[in-house]
Design an enzyme around this catalytic site. Sequence first.
Site, short mmCIF file in Angstrom:
data_model
loop_
_atom_site.label_atom_id
_atom_site.label_comp_id
_atom_site.label_asym_id
_atom_site.label_seq_id
_atom_site.Cartn_x
_atom_site.Cartn_y
_atom_site.Cartn_z
N HIS A 116 -56.80 156.35 -51.61
CA HIS A 116 -57.85 155.42 -52.15
C HIS A 116 -58.20 155.48 -53.48
O HIS A 116 -58.31 156.50 -54.02
CB HIS A 116 -59.18 155.39 -51.19
N TYR A 143 -53.78 152.61 -50.00
CA TYR A 143 -54.35 151.58 -49.03
C TYR A 143 -55.64 151.47 -49.23
O TYR A 143 -56.46 152.51 -49.41
CB TYR A 143 -53.71 151.50 -47.50
#
Length: 330
Positions: free
Chosen positions: A305, A258
């Site tokens: 990430h 995400y």
Amino acid sequence: MAIVLRTLRHHHRYLTFLLSSTIVLFCFHFQNSVVIFTYNSYFRYVSEPAPCACATCALDRGRADGFSARYEPTVHLLLNSSNSELRADVFGWWKGLQNVTSVANYTSVVKNLFPLFSDKEHYSDAGPDRCRTCAVVGNSGNLLRSHYGPLIDSNDFVVRINKGPTGGFEKDVGSRTTHRIMYPESSVDVDNSTHLVLSPFKMLDIEWLISAFTTKNITKTYMNVSSTIQANKDKVMILHPEFMKYVYVNWTDSHGRYPSTGFLTLMFALHICDEVNVFGFGATKAGQWHHYFDETLTLYVNESHAGDFEYQTILRLEQEKRIVMFKGWT
Ligand code: C5P
């Protein structure tokens, strides 16, 4: 002699003719360009007025790049009572970020949000008469010694992220904060004029927000968190899970699990401002997210990430003149 004079006169006429036709042709060509130029400007003006009143608008559609294909102006940006029901694909993606949660659980929690917080529609005022500037302030160590403070503070909105402080760093990071984006584990108190913007990476984040303003009984998520927060309840905002998924799919091309809070914040700014100035983004050469205010180092490519991909996307937005980057010192 008479023959020579006649030949010269003949040549003179020929030269005059040649010169005048060149001038006429030149003028015709030039006039034509002016006509085309004026027509084009007029046509562009009539059919596609500038989207904002700033000198350069982030959303100018007239530019030939991939931006418009990715940018969705109608995406739900912030949660409110009329848009809180989630599309199945959004719920599926969001659920995947956390321990399993059910729609019923989500619905019953969200039901408690808007009696408590403001239920307004925000930022639907974009248009040719608006020029709203945003400073997005990441937490990079490249801000140290930058002297960007006054420049940051001169923006209409100053959007800060997580714990990034101002006290003691004003010269480099400014002192105003209109919005601060955070989640429970990165939460800090904000003053009365600042919008607390929750980035809900999980269901418990929404439950924590409610609890922090009411019962104060949530003290732990995957780590100890503050049970309370000082912030103006009427200025609380919550990023919409649909927006978070949109940023993940359209802007990070589904890299990582995400998007980082910083990248979400930058995209948030591109949806609420007409001009976006970006400060404090950029890892060390070794690929670590360092801070201007402490010694912590986080690998920017980690299990959550894709910091390198995010940064390449940010550089592309800069090249396409959608944002202005201030890269600081390191
Ligand atoms: O470290 P923290 O997550 O609080 O930083 C906020 C955001 O600033 C990050 O999500 C990242 O997008 C950005 N950042 C950066 N380079 C750094 C540190 C942070 O781009 N060195």
